[in-house]
Enzyme design. Structure first.
Site, PDB file in Angstrom:
ATOM      1  CG  ASP A   9     -18.495 -14.508  14.655  1.00  0.00           C
ATOM      2  OD1 ASP A   9     -19.085 -15.371  13.990  1.00  0.00           O
ATOM      3  OD2 ASP A   9     -17.406 -13.999  14.307  1.00  0.00           O
ATOM      4  CG  ASP A 107     -20.733 -18.214  12.003  1.00  0.00           C
ATOM      5  OD1 ASP A 107     -21.029 -17.373  11.135  1.00  0.00           O
ATOM      6  OD2 ASP A 107     -19.593 -18.326  12.474  1.00  0.00           O
ATOM      7  CD  GLU A 108     -20.945 -12.637  11.715  1.00  0.00           C
ATOM      8  OE1 GLU A 108     -20.940 -11.414  11.875  1.00  0.00           O
ATOM      9  OE2 GLU A 108     -20.584 -13.191  10.662  1.00  0.00           O
TER      10      GLU A 108
HETATM   11 MG   LIG Z   1     -17.891 -17.054  12.930  1.00  0.00          MG
END
Ligand SMILES: [Mg+2]
Length: 404
Positions: A9, A107-108
């Site tokens: 993350d 974003d993960e």
């Molecule tokens: Mg994040």
């Protein structure tokens, strides 16, 4: 053989990209989101830098509140294309470590490194190498959790943010989870939390210890699912790259709406858009969820699971309308309305659709679709067809419905 799952993350992703591109923003409170308009803006904080978090600012907070807490912060509009471009580069790095990469959002991602980590030394070395490459090649930090399943890995990645690395050894999942607050459990939100507290459940371990009979009595069959997670049990596989598990459309009105007919018209338009997208991507889901945010910012979801997957707009709308009409908003006007579909049929049962309709699932396309969803580009384009005047979505790192 025990699995090795890694959850990665990015730290304060949008704000970190802004600080990367604008050195003068580094070390300062940066708030990516809606225009605060001198304290009169609408919309929410999408992401903020860690410097801004010290002022109590967080994602999804109304932008006016962030303005009050820290008026000297640097308020910037999101640059979706730029974030998507960096996301693609990050995902490409991840693919060097395993073919089993499942992006969860821009974003993960989850990685299954069970059969590949030995090439990089150990699980710890793999995680460190991934973090190093992202820092060196992109210039950003990521937090990583490593565990035997997705649920525990995701919780682990959050524990030492930013730039964290938490490894949960096989067999210690239950002990690792036990002292953590119950709200970390996926699906335990504002509605479920008071129910849990009333039963004396404050820590994940409290739920893990309960008898099955009590769990079902207090929380229904769904409670057993929570309890399995609480015990560190989660058999879900890391899906094909880019696998999407829910899809939703929502709109924030430029001014709050109270007229039920008008709201239903908007809901109808959202269902049309959603059905169109589901068809385009060959998804069929059984659970329909509506989301309502009232003028005081309280946010509610209502869901119903059908016995068969909903495919057309009419089916979606009938269910969404019933849910909406059954919801008592206590006379309050509506600020945001949305509809989503989840509980997709698994890939095996969709295979015939895949074969007749598409060749392969492309990660980047899927990611771009998700970015578009997040930033409402489609919504903006199609809005002209709707009779309700609309504002583009407030971009926010809103969670998907899929983690329930
Ligand atoms: Mg994040």
């Amino acid at each position: 053989m025990p699995r090795v799952i890694l959850h990665i993350d990015m730290d304060a992703f949008f704000a970190a990209v802004e600080q990367l591109d604008h050195p003068e923003m580094r070390g300062k409170p940066v708030i990516v989101g809606a225009d605060p308009k001198g304290g009169k803006g609408r919309g929410v904080v999408s992401t903020c830098s860690y410097e801004a978090r010290r002022y109590g600012i967080h994602s999804a907070m109304p932008i006016t509140r962030a303005w009050k807490l820290c008026p000297h912060a640097l308020f910037v509009r999101p640059r979706g294309e730029r974030y998507a471009g960096i996301s693609q580069r990050i995902m490409a790095i991840l693919h060097d470590f395993t073919p089993l990469v499942e992006p969860l959002s821009i974003d993960e991602a989850f990685l299954d490194i069970t059969s590949t980590f030995k090439f990089f030394g150990s699980t710890e070395m793999t995680a460190k190498t991934i973090k190093d490459r992202i820092r060196q090649e992109i210039g950003l930090t990521a937090s990583v959790g490593v565990a035997g399943n997705k649920f525990v890995a995701k919780i682990a990645s959050d524990l030492q943010k930013p730039n964290g690395l938490v490894i949960v050894m096989p067999g210690t999942e239950k002990a690792f989870l036990a002292p953590l607050e119950i709200e970390r459990l996926w699906g335990v939100g504002r509605r479920t939390l008071p129910l849990m507290h009333r039963q004396g459940i404050f820590r994940i371990g409290d739920l893990a210890r309960m008898s099955e009979r009590e769990v079902v009595r207090f929380f229904g069959d769904h409670g057993l699912h929570f309890q399995r997670l609480a015990n560190g049990i989660d058999d879900r596989v890391v899906g094909a790259a880019g696998q999407v598990k829910s899809m939703s459309k929502e709109v924030t009105f430029s001014h709050d709406r109270n007229d039920t007919d008008e709201l239903l018209t908007t809901l109808r338009t959202l269902c049309d858009e959603l059905a169109h997208e589901l068809r385009r991507k060959y998804y069929r889901g059984r659970t329909i969820t509506i989301k309502i945010r009232l003028s005081d910012f309280s946010t509610f979801t209502r869901a119903r699971t059908l016995s068969h997957p909903a495919i057309n707009s009419g089916e979606l709308y009938n269910t969404a309308r019933d849910l909406f009409q059954a919801f008592d908003r206590g006379g309050q006007a509506v600020r945001l309305i949305g509809v989503g579909v989840s509980h997709f049929e698994d890939e095996a049962s969709q295979l015939d659709l895949f074969q007749s309709g598409r060749s392969e699932v492309d990660t980047i396309d899927r990611l771009m679709d998700r970015v578009k969803e997040q930033f409402g580009q489609d919504a903006i384009r199609r809005a002209s067809a709707s009779r309700s005047p609309r504002q583009p979505h407030s971009p926010s790192e809103r969670s998907n419905l899929d983690e329930i």
